[in-house]
Design an enzyme around this catalytic site. Structure first.
Site, PDB file in Angstrom:
ATOM      1  N   ASP A   1       2.638   6.059  -8.160  1.00  0.00           N
ATOM      2  CA  ASP A   1       1.523   5.770  -9.080  1.00  0.00           C
ATOM      3  C   ASP A   1       2.040   5.413 -10.487  1.00  0.00           C
ATOM      4  O   ASP A   1       1.316   4.818 -11.277  1.00  0.00           O
ATOM      5  CB  ASP A   1       0.480   6.911  -9.146  1.00  0.00           C
ATOM      6  CG  ASP A   1       1.053   8.299  -9.297  1.00  0.00           C
ATOM      7  OD1 ASP A   1       2.189   8.541  -8.842  1.00  0.00           O
ATOM      8  OD2 ASP A   1       0.363   9.165  -9.871  1.00  0.00           O
ATOM      9  N   HIS A   2       3.315   5.716 -10.755  1.00  0.00           N
ATOM     10  CA  HIS A   2       3.874   5.437 -12.087  1.00  0.00           C
ATOM     11  C   HIS A   2       4.819   4.231 -12.111  1.00  0.00           C
ATOM     12  O   HIS A   2       5.225   3.797 -13.186  1.00  0.00           O
ATOM     13  CB  HIS A   2       4.597   6.686 -12.612  1.00  0.00           C
ATOM     14  CG  HIS A   2       3.668   7.843 -12.728  1.00  0.00           C
ATOM     15  ND1 HIS A   2       3.173   8.272 -13.955  1.00  0.00           N
ATOM     16  CD2 HIS A   2       3.078   8.623 -11.791  1.00  0.00           C
ATOM     17  CE1 HIS A   2       2.334   9.281 -13.737  1.00  0.00           C
ATOM     18  NE2 HIS A   2       2.259   9.511 -12.439  1.00  0.00           N
TER      19      HIS A   2
HETATM   20 ZN   LIG Z   1       1.192  10.722 -11.007  1.00  0.00          ZN
HETATM   21 ZN   LIG Z   2       4.108  12.382  -9.988  1.00  0.00          ZN
END
Ligand SMILES: [Zn+2]
Ligand SMILES: [Zn+2]
Length: 306
Positions: free
Chosen positions: A92-93
């Site tokens: 997600d990053h």
């Molecule tokens: Zn995250």
């Molecule tokens: Zn994380």
């Protein structure tokens, strides 16, 4: 486009216009580009990313999926991108990292950008360039574009301390606590007029409190623990175990902010982000309010923190 989506975008545009009008010229800006938490795509929030703008230089913290488009929606010119920091290598990053450069390449991105983050940043960068090689080679020939590789300069970091200090911007890293990941960081920006801390993903950590001491703004991830502690939790037990062990309940987020003595706490990276029985805005805020007396802002995509 359906009505609610149109209304949502209109709202975001309005927020942005208001933010621009109210920001004094020359002031360090902080814009939330994505405020969702977790790897699955969300309808109402983009994946995690923050832009810090000093003069005409853009510093990006995290590259959630779609970060290139979020920059465009925020009205931030990609050619002003100077440095990118990745807090940790969860998808997600970082899912937007390769596309950020691939899609910004060419006329828009013409000078090298330094990227800082934990391993395997260098290997990832190499593999991404390999994966995109067909398009890159094609466009270099067909459109006479320069090679992409020299525009990305990855630097791996594995310890706390100063990351860089130039152009009046000092960035310091702290190792936060996001098991089982060994190298996961929070970052602090000190600019001539503002101090901003981005927690990254972490359970409540003394290192983050120390990093955030006296900061103007702390952007901290937030978990709503009760949502996952129900017997009918909507995730498999292993995922729930990971979530509870490696994220910070919003009450503890507020305690972290209070102990660090920050002026403004921004809640972001909401876990859960959405769903029929997800906590309401009021519930998030109420839990935080019990433990922190300063300003609390519920993060929203494209919101500028003034
Ligand atoms: Zn995250
Ligand atoms: Zn994380």
């Amino acid at each position: 486009m359906n009505l609610s989506r149109r209304a949502f975008l209109a709202g975001a545009t309005l927020l942005l216009a208001r933010a621009r009008a109210d920001t004094p010229p020359g002031r360090t800006r902080l814009i939330l580009l994505g405020t969702a938490g977790g790897p699955t795509p969300k309808a109402r929030r983009a994946a995690p990313s923050q832009a810090i703008v000093v003069g005409n230089r853009i510093y990006l913290v995290d590259c959630g999926d779609g970060v290139a488009r979020q920059l465009v929606l925020a009205g931030l010119p990609i050619q002003q991108l100077r440095k990118v920091l990745i807090t940790h290598q969860h998808s997600d990053h970082n899912a937007g990292y390769g596309p950020l450069f691939l899609l910004s390449w060419g006329a828009a991105l013409s000078r090298p950008v330094d990227v800082y983050g934990p391993p395997p940043l260098i290997e990832m960068t190499r593999h991404l360039l390999e994966a995109y090689d067909y398009d890159i080679t094609l466009r270099m020939k067909d459109e006479e574009r320069p090679p992409l590789a020299p525009l990305i300069r990855p630097h791996e970091i594995t310890r706390a301390g100063e990351v860089f200090n130039d152009d009046g911007v000092r960035v310091t890293a702290a190792l936060n606590e996001h098991p089982p990941i060994q190298y996961s960081f929070a970052y602090r920006f000190d600019t001539p007029d503002r101090s901003i801390v981005i927690s990254g993903d972490t359970r409540a950590a003394k290192s983050v409190i120390a990093l955030a001491k006296g900061a103007d703004v702390l952007v901290h991830e937030a978990l709503y623990r009760e949502y996952f502690e129900r017997p009918d939790a909507p995730q498999p037990p292993a995922v729930v175990r990971h979530i509870l062990a490696s994220h910070t309940d919003v009450a503890d987020v507020a305690r972290v902010a209070a102990e660090a003595g920050v002026k403004t706490l921004v809640l972001s990276h909401f876990v859960p982000t959405e769903g029929a029985d997800a906590p309401t805005d009021e519930q998030w805020l109420a839990k935080a309010r019990e433990h922190f007396e300063g300003e609390i802002i519920l993060g929203q995509d494209l919101l500028e923190i003034r």
